[in-house]
Design a protein around this motif. Structure first.
Motif, PDB file in Angstrom:
ATOM      1  N   VAL A  94     -12.194   3.859  65.861  1.00 47.25           N
ATOM      2  CA  VAL A  94     -13.119   2.968  65.158  1.00 47.25           C
ATOM      3  C   VAL A  94     -12.868   1.581  65.719  1.00 47.25           C
ATOM      4  O   VAL A  94     -11.730   1.112  65.738  1.00 47.25           O
ATOM      5  N   ARG A  95     -13.914   0.910  66.188  1.00 45.89           N
ATOM      6  CA  ARG A  95     -13.747  -0.440  66.733  1.00 45.89           C
ATOM      7  C   ARG A  95     -14.897  -1.314  66.257  1.00 45.89           C
ATOM      8  O   ARG A  95     -15.972  -0.818  65.917  1.00 45.89           O
ATOM      9  N   SER A  96     -14.657  -2.613  66.254  1.00 46.27           N
ATOM     10  CA  SER A  96     -15.706  -3.555  65.868  1.00 46.27           C
ATOM     11  C   SER A  96     -16.782  -3.585  66.941  1.00 46.27           C
ATOM     12  O   SER A  96     -16.494  -3.428  68.134  1.00 46.27           O
ATOM     13  N   ALA A  97     -17.985  -3.787  66.513  1.00 46.46           N
ATOM     14  CA  ALA A  97     -19.096  -3.860  67.460  1.00 46.46           C
ATOM     15  C   ALA A  97     -18.990  -5.139  68.277  1.00 46.46           C
ATOM     16  O   ALA A  97     -18.373  -6.121  67.854  1.00 46.46           O
ATOM     17  N   ARG A  98     -19.590  -5.123  69.432  1.00 52.53           N
ATOM     18  CA  ARG A  98     -19.549  -6.299  70.295  1.00 52.53           C
ATOM     19  C   ARG A  98     -20.506  -7.369  69.778  1.00 52.53           C
ATOM     20  O   ARG A  98     -21.296  -7.129  68.859  1.00 52.53           O
ATOM     21  N   GLU A  99     -20.466  -8.501  70.389  1.00 48.23           N
ATOM     22  CA  GLU A  99     -21.345  -9.614  70.015  1.00 48.23           C
ATOM     23  C   GLU A  99     -22.788  -9.271  70.371  1.00 48.23           C
ATOM     24  O   GLU A  99     -23.068  -8.673  71.410  1.00 48.23           O
ATOM     25  N   GLY A 100     -23.711  -9.651  69.495  1.00 45.25           N
ATOM     26  CA  GLY A 100     -25.137  -9.497  69.770  1.00 45.25           C
ATOM     27  C   GLY A 100     -25.780  -8.225  69.254  1.00 45.25           C
ATOM     28  O   GLY A 100     -26.944  -7.955  69.563  1.00 45.25           O
ATOM     29  N   VAL A 101     -25.078  -7.429  68.452  1.00 45.14           N
ATOM     30  CA  VAL A 101     -25.675  -6.221  67.872  1.00 45.14           C
ATOM     31  C   VAL A 101     -26.595  -6.644  66.735  1.00 45.14           C
ATOM     32  O   VAL A 101     -26.215  -7.426  65.866  1.00 45.14           O
ATOM     33  N   GLY A 102     -27.824  -6.138  66.731  1.00 48.08           N
ATOM     34  CA  GLY A 102     -28.795  -6.492  65.695  1.00 48.08           C
ATOM     35  C   GLY A 102     -28.503  -5.787  64.383  1.00 48.08           C
ATOM     36  O   GLY A 102     -28.162  -4.605  64.359  1.00 48.08           O
ATOM     37  N   VAL A 103     -28.652  -6.533  63.298  1.00 50.44           N
ATOM     38  CA  VAL A 103     -28.462  -5.978  61.957  1.00 50.44           C
ATOM     39  C   VAL A 103     -29.675  -6.374  61.120  1.00 50.44           C
ATOM     40  O   VAL A 103     -29.981  -7.555  60.980  1.00 50.44           O
ATOM     41  N   HIS A 104     -30.365  -5.377  60.587  1.00 45.22           N
ATOM     42  CA  HIS A 104     -31.519  -5.615  59.717  1.00 45.22           C
ATOM     43  C   HIS A 104     -31.004  -5.722  58.293  1.00 45.22           C
ATOM     44  O   HIS A 104     -30.410  -4.778  57.778  1.00 45.22           O
ATOM     45  N   LEU A 105     -31.253  -6.853  57.659  1.00 47.93           N
ATOM     46  CA  LEU A 105     -30.741  -7.113  56.306  1.00 47.93           C
ATOM     47  C   LEU A 105     -31.894  -7.326  55.340  1.00 47.93           C
ATOM     48  O   LEU A 105     -32.870  -8.011  55.666  1.00 47.93           O
ATOM     49  N   THR A 106     -31.759  -6.752  54.163  1.00 47.31           N
ATOM     50  CA  THR A 106     -32.749  -6.922  53.103  1.00 47.31           C
ATOM     51  C   THR A 106     -32.003  -7.214  51.807  1.00 47.31           C
ATOM     52  O   THR A 106     -31.006  -6.563  51.508  1.00 47.31           O
ATOM     53  N   ALA A 107     -32.497  -8.190  51.051  1.00 51.04           N
ATOM     54  CA  ALA A 107     -31.905  -8.520  49.754  1.00 51.04           C
ATOM     55  C   ALA A 107     -33.004  -8.505  48.697  1.00 51.04           C
ATOM     56  O   ALA A 107     -34.071  -9.096  48.893  1.00 51.04           O
ATOM     57  N   VAL A 108     -32.738  -7.824  47.596  1.00 50.32           N
ATOM     58  CA  VAL A 108     -33.705  -7.692  46.503  1.00 50.32           C
ATOM     59  C   VAL A 108     -33.009  -8.075  45.208  1.00 50.32           C
ATOM     60  O   VAL A 108     -31.847  -7.706  44.991  1.00 50.32           O
ATOM     61  N   ARG A 109     -33.714  -8.797  44.356  1.00 48.83           N
ATOM     62  CA  ARG A 109     -33.165  -9.229  43.070  1.00 48.83           C
ATOM     63  C   ARG A 109     -32.733  -8.010  42.262  1.00 48.83           C
ATOM     64  O   ARG A 109     -33.440  -7.021  42.176  1.00 48.83           O
ATOM     65  N   SER A 110     -31.553  -8.072  41.715  1.00 52.63           N
ATOM     66  CA  SER A 110     -31.056  -6.985  40.876  1.00 52.63           C
ATOM     67  C   SER A 110     -31.268  -7.335  39.418  1.00 52.63           C
ATOM     68  O   SER A 110     -31.261  -8.505  39.045  1.00 52.63           O
ATOM     69  N   THR A 111     -31.460  -6.316  38.627  1.00 47.06           N
ATOM     70  CA  THR A 111     -31.626  -6.527  37.192  1.00 47.06           C
ATOM     71  C   THR A 111     -30.388  -6.000  36.491  1.00 47.06           C
ATOM     72  O   THR A 111     -29.859  -4.943  36.844  1.00 47.06           O
ATOM     73  N   PRO A 112     -29.889  -6.718  35.497  1.00 53.20           N
ATOM     74  CA  PRO A 112     -28.697  -6.253  34.794  1.00 53.20           C
ATOM     75  C   PRO A 112     -28.988  -4.953  34.035  1.00 53.20           C
ATOM     76  O   PRO A 112     -30.053  -4.788  33.456  1.00 53.20           O
ATOM     77  N   VAL A 113     -28.062  -4.043  34.079  1.00 59.90           N
ATOM     78  CA  VAL A 113     -28.196  -2.760  33.398  1.00 59.90           C
ATOM     79  C   VAL A 113     -27.061  -2.629  32.401  1.00 59.90           C
ATOM     80  O   VAL A 113     -25.911  -2.867  32.732  1.00 59.90           O
ATOM     81  N   GLU A 114     -27.413  -2.261  31.191  1.00 67.26           N
ATOM     82  CA  GLU A 114     -26.398  -2.046  30.161  1.00 67.26           C
ATOM     83  C   GLU A 114     -26.006  -0.584  30.171  1.00 67.26           C
ATOM     84  O   GLU A 114     -26.855   0.296  30.053  1.00 67.26           O
ATOM     85  N   LEU A 115     -24.731  -0.324  30.340  1.00 70.67           N
ATOM     86  CA  LEU A 115     -24.237   1.052  30.344  1.00 70.67           C
ATOM     87  C   LEU A 115     -23.684   1.393  28.976  1.00 70.67           C
ATOM     88  O   LEU A 115     -23.119   0.565  28.288  1.00 70.67           O
ATOM     89  N   GLY A 116     -23.827   2.628  28.622  1.00 70.63           N
ATOM     90  CA  GLY A 116     -23.196   3.033  27.383  1.00 70.63           C
ATOM     91  C   GLY A 116     -24.111   3.692  26.510  1.00 70.63           C
ATOM     92  O   GLY A 116     -24.553   4.086  25.688  1.00 70.63           O
TER      93      GLY A 116
END
Length: 149
Positions: free
Chosen positions: A127-149
């Motif tokens: 297992v090794r770290s990727a080299r410089e310049g590898v593309g990463v597609h990132l997505t962030a979506v608002r999370s809603t709090p969930v009550e467990l129980g």
């Protein structure tokens, strides 16, 4: 177009016959029209639109494509902070490596303002770290709090 007395209307139990009969009745009935000389009720003037305020915090989904640094990591600062840490998806895209190698993206940390991702190459026995310049597609979506129980 169906004609009166056509085969479609003469077949007993045909569902289309009822539809055609209703269409024929609607075509013959004249709709009520309003008298153009009748007085109209005064309409109230439209209210002025309230000015919209820009939200203080980011509420919609956002996405980007980032590239790794020398250590195989990506840090993405969101355009605007979220209310709480968002749900983040990371997908590394690389066209190098040998047969049996896999490229993975692991989310190291997420907070309201940024996300840090580690991209690694996994092969048979290493297992090794990727080299410089590898593309990463990132997505962030608002999370809603969930009550467990």
């Amino acid at each position: 177009m169906a004609v009166r007395g056509s085969a479609t209307r003469r077949v007993p139990g045909n569902a289309m016959a009822g539809v055609l009969r209703d269409l024929n009745r609607q075509a013959r009935v004249m709709k009520r029209r309003r008298d153009p000389d009748a007085p109209t009720e005064p309409m109230e003037p439209p209210r002025p639109a309230e000015p919209r305020r820009a939200p203080q915090l980011w509420s919609g989904p956002t996405a980007t494509v980032a590239t790794t640094d020398l250590f195989g990591q990506v840090r993405w600062d969101f355009p605007l902070p979220f209310e709480v840490a968002p749900v983040v998806s990371a997908l590394a895209v690389a066209d190098f490596g040998g047969p049996g190698d896999a490229v993975t993206a692991a989310i190291l940390s997420v907070d309201e303002e940024s996300v840090t991702v580690q991209v690694s190459i996994i092969g048979p026995g290493y297992v090794r770290s990727a080299r410089e310049g590898v593309g990463v597609h990132l997505t962030a979506v608002r999370s809603t709090p969930v009550e467990l129980g």
